[in-house]
Design a protein around this motif. Structure first.
Motif, PDB file in Angstrom:
ATOM      1  N   MET A   1      -6.330  24.364  22.688  1.00 10.51           N
ATOM      2  CA  MET A   1      -5.298  25.024  21.921  1.00 10.51           C
ATOM      3  C   MET A   1      -4.642  26.111  22.758  1.00 10.51           C
ATOM      4  SD  MET A   1      -6.345  25.664  17.991  1.00 10.51           S
ATOM      5  CE  MET A   1      -8.057  25.263  17.789  1.00 10.51           C
ATOM      6  N   THR A   2      -3.358  26.231  22.574  1.00 12.10           N
ATOM      7  CA  THR A   2      -2.663  27.296  23.277  1.00 12.10           C
ATOM      8  C   THR A   2      -2.872  28.619  22.555  1.00 12.10           C
ATOM      9  OG1 THR A   2      -0.627  26.991  22.029  1.00 12.10           O
ATOM     10  CG2 THR A   2      -0.894  25.659  24.024  1.00 12.10           C
ATOM     11  N   SER A   3      -2.627  29.686  23.254  1.00 10.48           N
ATOM     12  CA  SER A   3      -2.843  30.997  22.644  1.00 10.48           C
ATOM     13  C   SER A   3      -1.834  31.266  21.529  1.00 10.48           C
ATOM     14  CB  SER A   3      -2.762  32.088  23.702  1.00 10.48           C
ATOM     15  OG  SER A   3      -1.469  32.126  24.261  1.00 10.48           O
ATOM     16  N   LEU A   4      -0.614  30.767  21.658  1.00 10.03           N
ATOM     17  CA  LEU A   4       0.387  30.950  20.607  1.00 10.03           C
ATOM     18  C   LEU A   4      -0.026  30.204  19.337  1.00 10.03           C
ATOM     19  CD1 LEU A   4       3.078  32.144  19.766  1.00 10.03           C
ATOM     20  CD2 LEU A   4       4.175  30.093  20.670  1.00 10.03           C
ATOM     21  N   PHE A   5      -0.573  29.022  19.497  1.00  8.90           N
ATOM     22  CA  PHE A   5      -1.051  28.246  18.359  1.00  8.90           C
ATOM     23  C   PHE A   5      -2.208  28.958  17.674  1.00  8.90           C
ATOM     24  CE2 PHE A   5      -3.561  24.697  16.547  1.00  8.90           C
ATOM     25  CZ  PHE A   5      -2.607  24.214  15.668  1.00  8.90           C
ATOM     26  N   SER A   6      -3.105  29.518  18.445  1.00  9.65           N
ATOM     27  CA  SER A   6      -4.232  30.267  17.877  1.00  9.65           C
ATOM     28  C   SER A   6      -3.754  31.497  17.120  1.00  9.65           C
ATOM     29  CB  SER A   6      -5.197  30.686  18.981  1.00  9.65           C
ATOM     30  OG  SER A   6      -5.747  29.565  19.609  1.00  9.65           O
ATOM     31  N   VAL A   7      -2.767  32.167  17.664  1.00  9.88           N
ATOM     32  CA  VAL A   7      -2.210  33.339  16.980  1.00  9.88           C
ATOM     33  C   VAL A   7      -1.543  32.916  15.670  1.00  9.88           C
ATOM     34  CG1 VAL A   7      -0.437  35.142  17.136  1.00  9.88           C
ATOM     35  CG2 VAL A   7      -1.941  34.685  19.073  1.00  9.88           C
ATOM     36  N   ALA A   8      -0.829  31.811  15.682  1.00 10.94           N
ATOM     37  CA  ALA A   8      -0.169  31.332  14.462  1.00 10.94           C
ATOM     38  C   ALA A   8      -1.200  30.993  13.387  1.00 10.94           C
ATOM     39  CB  ALA A   8       0.692  30.114  14.773  1.00 10.94           C
ATOM     40  N   LEU A   9      -2.297  30.351  13.772  1.00 10.40           N
ATOM     41  CA  LEU A   9      -3.348  30.039  12.806  1.00 10.40           C
ATOM     42  C   LEU A   9      -3.980  31.305  12.255  1.00 10.40           C
ATOM     43  CD1 LEU A   9      -5.191  27.015  14.465  1.00 10.40           C
ATOM     44  CD2 LEU A   9      -3.602  26.985  12.551  1.00 10.40           C
ATOM     45  N   SER A  10      -4.204  32.274  13.108  1.00  9.04           N
ATOM     46  CA  SER A  10      -4.801  33.542  12.671  1.00  9.04           C
ATOM     47  C   SER A  10      -3.886  34.273  11.693  1.00  9.04           C
ATOM     48  CB  SER A  10      -5.091  34.436  13.871  1.00  9.04           C
ATOM     49  OG  SER A  10      -5.995  33.819  14.742  1.00  9.04           O
ATOM     50  N   VAL A  11      -2.606  34.301  11.997  1.00  9.40           N
ATOM     51  CA  VAL A  11      -1.655  34.962  11.112  1.00  9.40           C
ATOM     52  C   VAL A  11      -1.580  34.237   9.771  1.00  9.40           C
ATOM     53  CG1 VAL A  11       0.801  35.492  10.792  1.00  9.40           C
ATOM     54  CG2 VAL A  11      -0.322  35.995  12.961  1.00  9.40           C
ATOM     55  N   ALA A  12      -1.614  32.906   9.800  1.00  5.12           N
ATOM     56  CA  ALA A  12      -1.562  32.135   8.559  1.00  5.12           C
ATOM     57  C   ALA A  12      -2.795  32.406   7.691  1.00  5.12           C
ATOM     58  CB  ALA A  12      -1.454  30.648   8.866  1.00  5.12           C
ATOM     59  N   ILE A  13      -3.967  32.489   8.300  1.00  2.99           N
ATOM     60  CA  ILE A  13      -5.186  32.766   7.530  1.00  2.99           C
ATOM     61  C   ILE A  13      -5.150  34.191   6.978  1.00  2.99           C
ATOM     62  CG2 ILE A  13      -7.658  33.153   7.780  1.00  2.99           C
ATOM     63  CD1 ILE A  13      -6.972  30.278   7.322  1.00  2.99           C
ATOM     64  N   LEU A  14      -4.720  35.154   7.787  1.00  3.25           N
ATOM     65  CA  LEU A  14      -4.619  36.527   7.288  1.00  3.25           C
ATOM     66  C   LEU A  14      -3.620  36.619   6.135  1.00  3.25           C
ATOM     67  CD1 LEU A  14      -4.710  38.551  10.622  1.00  3.25           C
ATOM     68  CD2 LEU A  14      -6.481  38.425   8.863  1.00  3.25           C
ATOM     69  N   ALA A  15      -2.503  35.918   6.247  1.00  2.00           N
ATOM     70  CA  ALA A  15      -1.518  35.910   5.167  1.00  2.00           C
ATOM     71  C   ALA A  15      -2.095  35.262   3.909  1.00  2.00           C
ATOM     72  CB  ALA A  15      -0.263  35.176   5.613  1.00  2.00           C
ATOM     73  N   ALA A  16      -2.876  34.193   4.091  1.00  2.29           N
ATOM     74  CA  ALA A  16      -3.480  33.532   2.941  1.00  2.29           C
ATOM     75  C   ALA A  16      -4.476  34.450   2.241  1.00  2.29           C
ATOM     76  CB  ALA A  16      -4.158  32.235   3.382  1.00  2.29           C
ATOM     77  N   PHE A  17      -5.270  35.186   3.013  1.00  4.55           N
ATOM     78  CA  PHE A  17      -6.198  36.142   2.404  1.00  4.55           C
ATOM     79  C   PHE A  17      -5.443  37.249   1.669  1.00  4.55           C
ATOM     80  CE2 PHE A  17      -9.589  34.760   5.537  1.00  4.55           C
ATOM     81  CZ  PHE A  17     -10.366  34.160   4.564  1.00  4.55           C
ATOM     82  N   ALA A  18      -4.380  37.751   2.281  1.00  2.00           N
ATOM     83  CA  ALA A  18      -3.588  38.800   1.639  1.00  2.00           C
ATOM     84  C   ALA A  18      -2.941  38.284   0.347  1.00  2.00           C
ATOM     85  CB  ALA A  18      -2.525  39.318   2.599  1.00  2.00           C
ATOM     86  N   LEU A  19      -2.438  37.054   0.383  1.00  3.73           N
ATOM     87  CA  LEU A  19      -1.843  36.472  -0.816  1.00  3.73           C
ATOM     88  C   LEU A  19      -2.883  36.258  -1.906  1.00  3.73           C
ATOM     89  CD1 LEU A  19       0.583  33.900   0.803  1.00  3.73           C
ATOM     90  CD2 LEU A  19       1.232  35.749  -0.743  1.00  3.73           C
ATOM     91  N   THR A  20      -4.088  35.861  -1.522  1.00 10.26           N
ATOM     92  CA  THR A  20      -5.153  35.670  -2.506  1.00 10.26           C
ATOM     93  C   THR A  20      -5.520  36.992  -3.169  1.00 10.26           C
ATOM     94  OG1 THR A  20      -6.024  33.803  -1.243  1.00 10.26           O
ATOM     95  CG2 THR A  20      -7.506  34.840  -2.828  1.00 10.26           C
ATOM     96  N   ILE A  21      -5.701  38.020  -2.370  1.00 14.14           N
ATOM     97  CA  ILE A  21      -6.056  39.328  -2.920  1.00 14.14           C
ATOM     98  C   ILE A  21      -4.919  39.858  -3.801  1.00 14.14           C
ATOM     99  CG2 ILE A  21      -6.499  41.733  -2.296  1.00 14.14           C
ATOM    100  CD1 ILE A  21      -7.975  40.578   0.195  1.00 14.14           C
ATOM    101  N   GLY A  22      -3.693  39.740  -3.328  1.00 12.61           N
ATOM    102  CA  GLY A  22      -2.548  40.206  -4.114  1.00 12.61           C
ATOM    103  C   GLY A  22      -2.370  39.430  -5.405  1.00 12.61           C
ATOM    104  N   GLY A  23      -2.566  38.117  -5.332  1.00 11.54           N
ATOM    105  CA  GLY A  23      -2.443  37.298  -6.532  1.00 11.54           C
ATOM    106  C   GLY A  23      -3.502  37.629  -7.565  1.00 11.54           C
TER     107      GLY A  23
END
Length: 59
Positions: A1-23
């Motif tokens: 995996m490229t580093s940009l792809f890893s960063v995108a996955l990390s950001v997506a998971i962090l956003a999903a956690f934030a959306l879950t907590i906010g929801g």
């Protein structure tokens, strides 16, 4: 995996956690059902997208 792809996955998971907590906050504390459910649905879509992106491809 490229580093940009890893960063995108990390950001997506962090956003999903934030959306879950906010929801959950909107559902439980503020009693805003529509917005809370939409945030939880968006979080579920993020989680499924990350799952699909990380599944191994058949060779």
């Amino acid at each position: 995996m490229t580093s940009l792809f890893s960063v995108a996955l990390s950001v997506a998971i962090l956003a999903a956690f934030a959306l879950t907590i906010g929801g959950l906050y909107l559902l439980i504390k503020r009693r805003e059902v529509k917005q809370g459910l939409l945030m939880l649905l968006c979080a579920a879509v993020f989680f499924v997208n990350v799952l699909i992106w990380t599944l191994p491809t058949p060779s």
